[in-house]
Design a protein around this motif. Structure first.
Motif, mmCIF file in Angstrom:
data_model
loop_
_atom_site.group_PDB
_atom_site.id
_atom_site.type_symbol
_atom_site.label_atom_id
_atom_site.label_comp_id
_atom_site.label_asym_id
_atom_site.label_seq_id
_atom_site.Cartn_x
_atom_site.Cartn_y
_atom_site.Cartn_z
ATOM 1 N N MET A 1 -6.067 3.979 23.353
ATOM 2 C CA MET A 1 -4.840 4.415 24.013
ATOM 3 C C MET A 1 -3.715 4.501 22.969
ATOM 4 S SD MET A 1 -5.793 4.715 27.140
ATOM 5 C CE MET A 1 -4.697 4.456 28.491
ATOM 6 N N ALA A 2 -3.775 5.557 22.197
ATOM 7 C CA ALA A 2 -2.906 5.634 21.026
ATOM 8 C C ALA A 2 -1.432 5.607 21.380
ATOM 9 C CB ALA A 2 -3.227 6.902 20.257
ATOM 10 N N GLY A 3 -1.055 6.390 22.352
ATOM 11 C CA GLY A 3 0.373 6.533 22.634
ATOM 12 C C GLY A 3 0.921 5.473 23.565
ATOM 13 N N GLN A 4 0.029 4.667 24.085
ATOM 14 C CA GLN A 4 0.504 3.698 25.063
ATOM 15 C C GLN A 4 1.481 2.707 24.439
ATOM 16 O OE1 GLN A 4 -1.182 4.781 27.669
ATOM 17 N NE2 GLN A 4 0.089 3.701 29.141
ATOM 18 N N GLY A 5 2.523 2.420 25.142
ATOM 19 C CA GLY A 5 3.487 1.423 24.651
ATOM 20 C C GLY A 5 4.494 2.009 23.687
ATOM 21 N N VAL A 6 4.295 3.264 23.259
ATOM 22 C CA VAL A 6 5.282 3.875 22.370
ATOM 23 C C VAL A 6 6.490 4.284 23.200
ATOM 24 C CG1 VAL A 6 5.745 5.771 20.800
ATOM 25 C CG2 VAL A 6 3.505 4.692 20.810
ATOM 26 N N GLN A 7 7.599 3.698 22.887
ATOM 27 C CA GLN A 7 8.787 3.979 23.670
ATOM 28 C C GLN A 7 9.453 5.242 23.138
ATOM 29 O OE1 GLN A 7 9.677 2.290 26.468
ATOM 30 N NE2 GLN A 7 11.179 3.935 26.706
ATOM 31 N N GLY A 8 9.574 6.228 23.957
ATOM 32 C CA GLY A 8 10.193 7.474 23.544
ATOM 33 C C GLY A 8 11.697 7.446 23.754
ATOM 34 N N ARG A 9 12.321 8.547 23.404
ATOM 35 C CA ARG A 9 13.759 8.696 23.575
ATOM 36 C C ARG A 9 13.961 9.568 24.800
ATOM 37 N NH1 ARG A 9 17.103 9.919 18.431
ATOM 38 N NH2 ARG A 9 15.123 10.462 17.523
ATOM 39 N N LYS B 1 0.288 19.247 26.143
ATOM 40 C CA LYS B 1 -0.360 18.118 25.506
ATOM 41 C C LYS B 1 0.724 17.146 25.058
ATOM 42 C CE LYS B 1 -1.843 17.250 21.153
ATOM 43 N NZ LYS B 1 -2.385 17.654 19.851
ATOM 44 N N ALA B 2 0.449 15.881 25.216
ATOM 45 C CA ALA B 2 1.330 14.878 24.650
ATOM 46 C C ALA B 2 0.447 13.722 24.240
ATOM 47 C CB ALA B 2 2.360 14.423 25.669
ATOM 48 N N ARG B 3 0.600 13.295 23.014
ATOM 49 C CA ARG B 3 -0.260 12.224 22.533
ATOM 50 C C ARG B 3 -0.076 11.006 23.439
ATOM 51 N NH1 ARG B 3 0.167 11.320 16.331
ATOM 52 N NH2 ARG B 3 -1.049 13.222 16.284
ATOM 53 N N GLY B 4 -1.181 10.464 23.907
ATOM 54 C CA GLY B 4 -1.095 9.310 24.797
ATOM 55 C C GLY B 4 -1.386 9.667 26.234
ATOM 56 N N ASP B 5 -1.586 10.958 26.498
ATOM 57 C CA ASP B 5 -1.895 11.363 27.858
ATOM 58 C C ASP B 5 -2.820 12.568 27.771
ATOM 59 O OD1 ASP B 5 -1.964 11.801 30.529
ATOM 60 O OD2 ASP B 5 0.216 11.927 30.809
ATOM 61 N N PHE B 6 -3.930 12.526 28.446
ATOM 62 C CA PHE B 6 -4.886 13.623 28.296
ATOM 63 C C PHE B 6 -4.692 14.722 29.332
ATOM 64 C CE2 PHE B 6 -6.693 10.183 30.708
ATOM 65 C CZ PHE B 6 -7.158 10.804 31.851
ATOM 66 N N ARG B 7 -3.900 14.427 30.364
ATOM 67 C CA ARG B 7 -3.705 15.449 31.398
ATOM 68 C C ARG B 7 -2.530 16.337 31.030
ATOM 69 N NH1 ARG B 7 -2.889 11.176 35.895
ATOM 70 N NH2 ARG B 7 -2.052 10.228 34.016
ATOM 71 N N SER B 8 -2.550 17.543 31.547
ATOM 72 C CA SER B 8 -1.359 18.361 31.387
ATOM 73 C C SER B 8 -0.635 18.356 32.733
ATOM 74 C CB SER B 8 -1.760 19.770 30.935
ATOM 75 O OG SER B 8 -1.663 20.682 31.983
ATOM 76 N N ARG B 9 0.638 18.133 32.694
ATOM 77 C CA ARG B 9 1.396 18.020 33.941
ATOM 78 C C ARG B 9 2.639 18.900 33.888
ATOM 79 N NH1 ARG B 9 1.592 11.752 35.569
ATOM 80 N NH2 ARG B 9 1.904 11.107 33.422
ATOM 81 N N SER B 10 3.069 19.346 35.001
ATOM 82 C CA SER B 10 4.294 20.154 35.002
ATOM 83 C C SER B 10 5.319 19.617 35.986
ATOM 84 C CB SER B 10 3.997 21.618 35.336
ATOM 85 O OG SER B 10 2.703 21.787 35.786
ATOM 86 N N ALA B 11 6.521 20.064 35.770
ATOM 87 C CA ALA B 11 7.606 19.666 36.659
ATOM 88 C C ALA B 11 8.613 20.797 36.718
ATOM 89 C CB ALA B 11 8.274 18.408 36.133
ATOM 90 N N THR B 12 9.302 20.865 37.817
ATOM 91 C CA THR B 12 10.387 21.844 37.928
ATOM 92 C C THR B 12 11.686 21.122 37.573
ATOM 93 O OG1 THR B 12 9.168 22.903 39.664
ATOM 94 C CG2 THR B 12 11.484 23.514 39.443
ATOM 95 N N ILE B 13 12.359 21.661 36.599
ATOM 96 C CA ILE B 13 13.520 20.947 36.052
ATOM 97 C C ILE B 13 14.747 21.839 36.086
ATOM 98 C CG2 ILE B 13 14.441 19.926 33.936
ATOM 99 C CD1 ILE B 13 11.482 19.276 33.255
ATOM 100 N N ASN B 14 15.842 21.226 36.400
ATOM 101 C CA ASN B 14 17.121 21.926 36.382
ATOM 102 C C ASN B 14 17.696 21.839 34.973
ATOM 103 O OD1 ASN B 14 19.675 22.830 36.703
ATOM 104 N ND2 ASN B 14 20.155 21.559 38.477
ATOM 105 N N LEU B 15 17.373 22.859 34.152
ATOM 106 C CA LEU B 15 17.779 22.808 32.747
ATOM 107 C C LEU B 15 19.248 23.140 32.536
ATOM 108 C CD1 LEU B 15 14.787 24.456 30.867
ATOM 109 C CD2 LEU B 15 15.426 22.067 30.870
#
Lengths: 194, 456
Positions: A1-9, A176-190
């Protein structure tokens, strides 16, 4: 679980934080933002990040952007233009990559943005290494996704246009994001500010 | 006991040194800046006979006792100087003569030379009588002092020798007595010695011709190491240096390396040089390499901030590693490719953003940022260099795909006297493929629609 516990910004967008491992952007390394064409909110996506980088006293480097960077918009977004530097190059992709590598190695450059469509895996690995050395974040904007890219984070902004969709909404997919093997999407108010 | 020691020091210094004075009355007509420049150059020549050279009005004095043996006598020294100084004076179109004298004291030699006696006094005990013959004109006196001496019937220094020194002190002041005591070697005379400006040049002749600049790098690196060593020992740094690559039967290739912040870090200089080499093509193989420093600067060590995380960004952004990086960019692409972005208070959208060649603004640090005025209406991050005309197809705006207006209009109008005649209605729009556009409708002229930017 490489990315686990890595705190992002935090990205500044709660829906996006929710689908990113580490609940935010990685602290260092390379990211790819893929849009079928420019002007789909790819910069809006990074505005909160840019703001926090400038507040840290670090610089943002724009390497050969496709259009003129418009200062009033930066000011509106609360980004100090004193810490923004644009490298204007006429043609050479080699020069852009050279600048990007050097910039990524420079600790005071907090964020390096470049617009490059096709880059070989070898080059991407080299940039990734430079970003790790300099403790910086590099973002590559491109039109096409390449499946085998070694970049730890790849995002796609898609056209969610329909006659009744709001102007502000965009569909962001984390391919793709290191630490997660699924691809996920979201609708975001940019375009919160717009 | 202290007194005895002082005396012995004074005696030793008296017996040990011989000061050779060179007096150039012709310099009197020149302005002081030029005088200083000429004396500086002559001091350089004088250093060939002595390591101790000091400046005096229109005169130079050097210590020659220590070099008497080496040159086998004062005559040889004098001839040597006469030739050097004479030639130099001729170059400057000045009369090539000069007055000279040598004696055990600095002031003594100076007075003797000023009198035009060209005297040579080896022994301190002879100083009194030699100086005694001089007219009082050679002394540095003001009008009042001169008048008094005249009234007292004093024409020569020997007349002064006869007077009691405490009385002289009362009438003429302690400076006057001091001047005479210095000349007689009774009090010590500190001098400010000439220190030649630093100069650095190092070269290396290659044993064979080299065409590949990468192979040249280790040699240049070695020269830079010598340079940095030189700078460190003298507590200096450099902001400008030149590297010459010599070719057979051709002019040398010059590489000018300028630094935004003076440095003496070999690593930094090598990095800059490497960047220059990357872009360089040489006309012929290199046979020799030479490094010369054009500008020296005092060295200032940088201290780190005590507080690791400064609250505001302004404290750390000028850190040297960023500046080094910017220098590298400028060295590789040229100044015009590295731009800073700033906001301008202009009503016309094209002029509201400036891209200027990046320059460090040293006063930026202390300045209180004044609030920048921008419009409250939305502005796009991307602006097109030239607005692009939009088509209208079946009553709908069209760029690559049909466009739907989201908000607007925002009327932007400039005054006719500003030289830019603009009257436009701006809209925020969305293209069918998802791009957010900034478009406008001309209110004068052809009344066309244009794309002006992207809300990227």
């Amino acid at each position: 679980m490489a990315g686990q516990g890595v705190q992002g910004r935090s990205t500044g967008y709660p829906q996006l934080d929710a689908i990113l491992p580490g609940r935010g952007w990685p602290e260092r390394g390379l990211m790819e933002v893929i849009t079928p064409h420019w002007g789909m909110g790819e910069l809006q996506l990074l505005i909160p990040l840019m703001r926090s980088i400038v507040e840290q006293g670090k610089w943002i480097l724009w390497i050969s952007p496709p259009y003129l960077l418009y200062a009033p918009a930066l000011v509106q977004a609360g980004i100090n233009t004193d810490q923004v530097l644009v490298v204007k190059l006429d043609t050479s992709c080699k020069d852009a990559l050279w600048s990007m590598e050097k910039a990524l190695q420079t600790e005071n450059c907090g964020l390096v943005l470049a617009w490059q469509n096709w880059l070989p895996t070898k080059v991407l690995r080299r940039l990734q290494l430079a970003a790790n050395t300099g403790d910086t974040l590099g973002v590559l904007f491109k039109h096409h996704d390449s499946e085998h890219s070694p970049s730890p984070v790849r995002l796609k902004i898609e056209d969610s246009y329909s006659e009744n969709a709001g102007f502000n909404e965009s569909e962001v997919t984390v391919i793709k994001a290191r630490g997660d093997f699924r691809s996920r999407s979201a609708t975001i108010n940019l375009y919160q500010q717009a | 006991m202290d007194e005895a020691r002082v005396k012995s020091v004074a005696q030793r210094s008296k017996s040990n040194s011989l000061w050779y004075a060179l007096y150039l009355p012709q310099l009197r007509e020149l302005n002081s800046a030029l005088q200083k420049k000429y004396l500086d150059q002559l001091a350089g020549h004088m250093q060939s006979v002595s390591s101790t050279v000091s400046f005096h009005p229109q005169a130079l004095i050097c210590e020659v006792r220590s070099s008497l043996k080496y040159f086998a006598g004062i005559d040889v020294i004098h001839q040597k100087l006469q030739k050097l100084v004479g030639e130099q004076l001729q170059q400057w179109d000045l009369a090539d003569g000069f007055f000279y004298a040598a004696s055990p004291t600095v002031s003594g030699s100076l007075l003797l030379a000023r009198s035009g006696h060209n005297a040579l006094v080896y022994r301190p005990e002879n100083l009194r009588s030699a100086l005694g013959q001089l007219s009082t004109d050679v002394l540095d006196l003001n009008k009042e002092q001169r008048r008094r001496l005249l009234n007292m019937g004093i024409r020569h220094l020997r007349d002064i020798w006869r007077l009691p020194s405490d009385g002289l002190c009362k009438r003429f002041g302690s400076n006057f007595v001091n001047q005479l005591n210095k000349a007689l070697g009774k009090v010590a005379e500190p001098t400010l010695n000439y220190i030649p400006p630093p100069a650095f040049a190092a070269s290396y002749d290659l044993p064979y011709e080299l065409e590949n600049l990468n192979q040249l790098l280790p040699i240049a690196d070695e020269l830079l190491a010598q340079l940095c060593d030189f700078l460190r020992r003298r507590d200096l740094s450099t902001s400008s240096l030149v590297l010459f690559l010599r070719h057979e039967k051709r002019d040398s290739t010059e590489i000018n390396i300028g630094l935004r912040m003076a440095s003496r870090s070999q690593q930094h200089l090598t990095l800059l040089l490497e960047t220059h080499f990357d872009k360089l093509s040489i006309p012929a193989p290199v046979v020799a390499v030479k490094i010369e420093v054009k500008e020296f600067d005092a060295f200032f060590a940088k201290s780190d901030s005590l507080l690791k995380n400064e609250p505001s960004g302004s404290a750390s952004y000028s850190d040297s590693n960023l500046i080094q990086f910017i220098e590298q960019l400028q060295a590789r692409f040229g100044d015009s490719h590295v731009k800073s972005v700033s906001n301008a208070t202009q009503h016309c959208p094209e002029y509201a953003s400036l891209q200027l060649n990046y320059k460090e603004k040293p006063n930026r640090r202390g300045r209180i940022a004044k609030p920048i005025e921008v419009s409250a209406n939305p502005r796009p991050l991307w602006l097109l260099q030239e607005p692009k005309q939009l088509n209208i197809n079946k009553g709908r705006l069209f760029y690559r795909k049909p466009i739907a207006i989201v908000s607007g209009p925002e009327r932007i109008e400039t005054h006719w006297w500003s030289g830019i005649d603009v009257c436009r209605d701006y809209y925020v729009a969305r293209e069918h493929n998802g791009s957010r556009l900034w478009i406008y409708h001309e209110k004068n002229g052809k009344r066309n629609w244009y794309l002006h930017g992207f809300f990227a």
